[in-house]
Write a protein that holds these residues in place. Sequence first.
Motif, PDB file in Angstrom:
ATOM      1  N   HIS A  59       3.906   7.320 -14.707  1.00 32.22           N
ATOM      2  CA  HIS A  59       3.716   7.204 -13.260  1.00 32.22           C
ATOM      3  C   HIS A  59       3.969   5.792 -12.730  1.00 32.22           C
ATOM      4  O   HIS A  59       3.897   5.577 -11.512  1.00 32.22           O
ATOM      5  N   VAL A  60       4.254   4.840 -13.601  1.00 35.03           N
ATOM      6  CA  VAL A  60       4.361   3.436 -13.183  1.00 35.03           C
ATOM      7  C   VAL A  60       5.466   3.239 -12.147  1.00 35.03           C
ATOM      8  O   VAL A  60       5.271   2.539 -11.152  1.00 35.03           O
ATOM      9  N   ALA A  66       5.483   3.130  -4.451  1.00 37.89           N
ATOM     10  CA  ALA A  66       4.484   3.344  -3.398  1.00 37.89           C
ATOM     11  C   ALA A  66       3.886   2.017  -2.938  1.00 37.89           C
ATOM     12  O   ALA A  66       3.692   1.789  -1.728  1.00 37.89           O
ATOM     13  N   LEU A  67       3.607   1.114  -3.880  1.00 32.96           N
ATOM     14  CA  LEU A  67       3.065  -0.198  -3.516  1.00 32.96           C
ATOM     15  C   LEU A  67       4.097  -1.023  -2.755  1.00 32.96           C
ATOM     16  O   LEU A  67       3.752  -1.730  -1.801  1.00 32.96           O
ATOM     17  N   ALA A  68       5.360  -0.933  -3.147  1.00 35.35           N
ATOM     18  CA  ALA A  68       6.424  -1.644  -2.430  1.00 35.35           C
ATOM     19  C   ALA A  68       6.532  -1.114  -1.000  1.00 35.35           C
ATOM     20  O   ALA A  68       6.713  -1.892  -0.047  1.00 35.35           O
ATOM     21  N   ALA A  70       4.067   0.307   0.730  1.00 38.85           N
ATOM     22  CA  ALA A  70       2.867  -0.156   1.428  1.00 38.85           C
ATOM     23  C   ALA A  70       3.052  -1.606   1.883  1.00 38.85           C
ATOM     24  O   ALA A  70       2.714  -1.956   3.024  1.00 38.85           O
ATOM     25  N   LEU A  71       3.612  -2.444   1.033  1.00 36.55           N
ATOM     26  CA  LEU A  71       3.862  -3.840   1.387  1.00 36.55           C
ATOM     27  C   LEU A  71       4.856  -3.929   2.540  1.00 36.55           C
ATOM     28  O   LEU A  71       4.663  -4.702   3.484  1.00 36.55           O
ATOM     29  N   SER A  72       5.893  -3.134   2.492  1.00 35.70           N
ATOM     30  CA  SER A  72       6.894  -3.119   3.557  1.00 35.70           C
ATOM     31  C   SER A  72       6.259  -2.727   4.890  1.00 35.70           C
ATOM     32  O   SER A  72       6.522  -3.354   5.929  1.00 35.70           O
ATOM     33  N   GLN A  73       5.408  -1.713   4.873  1.00 41.10           N
ATOM     34  CA  GLN A  73       4.745  -1.277   6.100  1.00 41.10           C
ATOM     35  C   GLN A  73       3.759  -2.321   6.610  1.00 41.10           C
ATOM     36  O   GLN A  73       3.633  -2.529   7.826  1.00 41.10           O
ATOM     37  N   LEU A  74       3.066  -3.002   5.708  1.00 35.74           N
ATOM     38  CA  LEU A  74       2.156  -4.075   6.128  1.00 35.74           C
ATOM     39  C   LEU A  74       2.915  -5.210   6.794  1.00 35.74           C
ATOM     40  O   LEU A  74       2.501  -5.743   7.828  1.00 35.74           O
ATOM     41  N   LYS A  75       4.045  -5.592   6.206  1.00 36.56           N
ATOM     42  CA  LYS A  75       4.863  -6.661   6.788  1.00 36.56           C
ATOM     43  C   LYS A  75       5.385  -6.267   8.165  1.00 36.56           C
ATOM     44  O   LYS A  75       5.398  -7.081   9.076  1.00 36.56           O
ATOM     45  N   ALA A  76       5.813  -5.013   8.304  1.00 33.51           N
ATOM     46  CA  ALA A  76       6.319  -4.530   9.587  1.00 33.51           C
ATOM     47  C   ALA A  76       5.209  -4.510  10.641  1.00 33.51           C
ATOM     48  O   ALA A  76       5.454  -4.840  11.803  1.00 33.51           O
TER      49      ALA A  76
END
Length: 79
Positions: A59-60, A66-68, A70-76
Amino acid sequence: MKSPSPITVAEWPKNGKETLRVQLTEYQGRPIIDLRVWYEGRDGELRPSRSGLTCSTSHVERLADALAEALSQLKAARR
């Protein structure tokens, strides 16, 4: 030859008393990834908390994607 287990991939302070740690390890002979909060015990040694995220290494890649995302959405959202 097998790799020594566990392998700490990364860790960073969560707060003054806890550390977040990412490890590659094994459970019942199968490789797993373990993301867990560690806390300082009374003896000063770090101890793993009971809760965390443990899953098969299969699952890695999806977890990393998924974490990438999430980071993209946080930056946006910060713009």
